[in-house]
Design a protein around this motif. Structure first.
Motif, PDB file in Angstrom:
ATOM      1  N   GLY A  78      47.999 147.953 157.864  1.00  0.00           N
ATOM      2  CA  GLY A  78      48.524 146.367 157.270  1.00  0.00           C
ATOM      3  C   GLY A  78      47.741 146.301 156.056  1.00  0.00           C
ATOM      4  O   GLY A  78      46.510 147.070 156.522  1.00  0.00           O
ATOM      5  N   GLY A  79      48.515 145.442 155.110  1.00  0.00           N
ATOM      6  CA  GLY A  79      47.786 145.613 153.908  1.00  0.00           C
ATOM      7  C   GLY A  79      46.128 145.005 154.166  1.00  0.00           C
ATOM      8  O   GLY A  79      45.190 144.923 153.559  1.00  0.00           O
ATOM      9  N   ALA A  80      46.180 143.554 155.754  1.00  0.00           N
ATOM     10  CA  ALA A  80      44.442 142.808 155.680  1.00  0.00           C
ATOM     11  C   ALA A  80      44.582 143.961 156.580  1.00  0.00           C
ATOM     12  O   ALA A  80      42.005 144.324 156.076  1.00  0.00           O
ATOM     13  N   THR A  81      44.558 145.073 156.450  1.00  0.00           N
ATOM     14  CA  THR A  81      43.382 146.650 157.601  1.00  0.00           C
ATOM     15  C   THR A  81      43.404 147.007 156.290  1.00  0.00           C
ATOM     16  O   THR A  81      41.766 147.593 156.954  1.00  0.00           O
ATOM     17  N   VAL A  82      44.315 147.236 155.615  1.00  0.00           N
ATOM     18  CA  VAL A  82      43.584 148.237 153.967  1.00  0.00           C
ATOM     19  C   VAL A  82      42.336 147.243 153.653  1.00  0.00           C
ATOM     20  O   VAL A  82      41.258 148.317 153.568  1.00  0.00           O
ATOM     21  N   TRP A  83      42.859 146.408 153.218  1.00  0.00           N
ATOM     22  CA  TRP A  83      41.403 145.223 152.284  1.00  0.00           C
ATOM     23  C   TRP A  83      40.253 144.834 153.455  1.00  0.00           C
ATOM     24  O   TRP A  83      39.304 145.246 152.642  1.00  0.00           O
ATOM     25  N   ALA A  84      40.240 145.120 154.456  1.00  0.00           N
ATOM     26  CA  ALA A  84      38.892 144.872 155.362  1.00  0.00           C
ATOM     27  C   ALA A  84      38.404 146.535 155.447  1.00  0.00           C
ATOM     28  O   ALA A  84      37.188 146.523 155.215  1.00  0.00           O
ATOM     29  N   GLU A  85      38.857 147.449 154.714  1.00  0.00           N
ATOM     30  CA  GLU A  85      37.682 149.337 155.361  1.00  0.00           C
ATOM     31  C   GLU A  85      37.612 149.234 153.873  1.00  0.00           C
ATOM     32  O   GLU A  85      36.457 149.638 153.535  1.00  0.00           O
ATOM     33  N   VAL A  86      38.217 148.677 152.719  1.00  0.00           N
ATOM     34  CA  VAL A  86      38.314 148.727 151.131  1.00  0.00           C
ATOM     35  C   VAL A  86      36.972 148.111 151.195  1.00  0.00           C
ATOM     36  O   VAL A  86      35.938 148.387 149.964  1.00  0.00           O
ATOM     37  N   MET A  87      36.998 147.031 151.476  1.00  0.00           N
ATOM     38  CA  MET A  87      35.252 146.052 151.233  1.00  0.00           C
ATOM     39  C   MET A  87      34.129 146.170 152.063  1.00  0.00           C
ATOM     40  O   MET A  87      33.118 146.177 151.632  1.00  0.00           O
ATOM     41  N   ALA A  88      34.748 147.052 153.193  1.00  0.00           N
ATOM     42  CA  ALA A  88      33.616 147.249 153.908  1.00  0.00           C
ATOM     43  C   ALA A  88      33.107 148.950 153.276  1.00  0.00           C
ATOM     44  O   ALA A  88      32.382 149.414 153.541  1.00  0.00           O
TER      45      ALA A  88
END
Length: 68
Positions: free
Chosen positions: A34-44
């Motif tokens: 999911g997009g929110a999951t992807v961005w959470a990882e990228v931001m971390a």
């Protein structure tokens, strides 16, 4: 929004966050996170593929990294 689309052949087309991540090269074109999951990882500062439990034969993602 969904955390992932592993039970589907492709992600929902209306997941704009995932679409942006694909366009920017953070994940492969057939990514099923999911997009929110992807961005959470990228931001971390992490690769979204590194801890993904998804089916690589569907998404074409990088190999999962072992946990420390």
């Amino acid at each position: 929004m969904k955390l992932h689309y592993f039970d589907q052949d492709e992600a929902d087309r209306d997941d704009m966050q995932l679409g942006m991540a694909k366009m920017q090269g953070y994940v492969p074109a057939d990514c099923l996170l999911g997009g929110a999951t992807v961005w959470a990882e990228v931001m971390a500062g992490k690769s979204p593929c590194a801890g993904c439990e998804g089916p690589r034969e569907k998404c074409g993602g990088k190999t999962k990294e072992p946990r420390p």
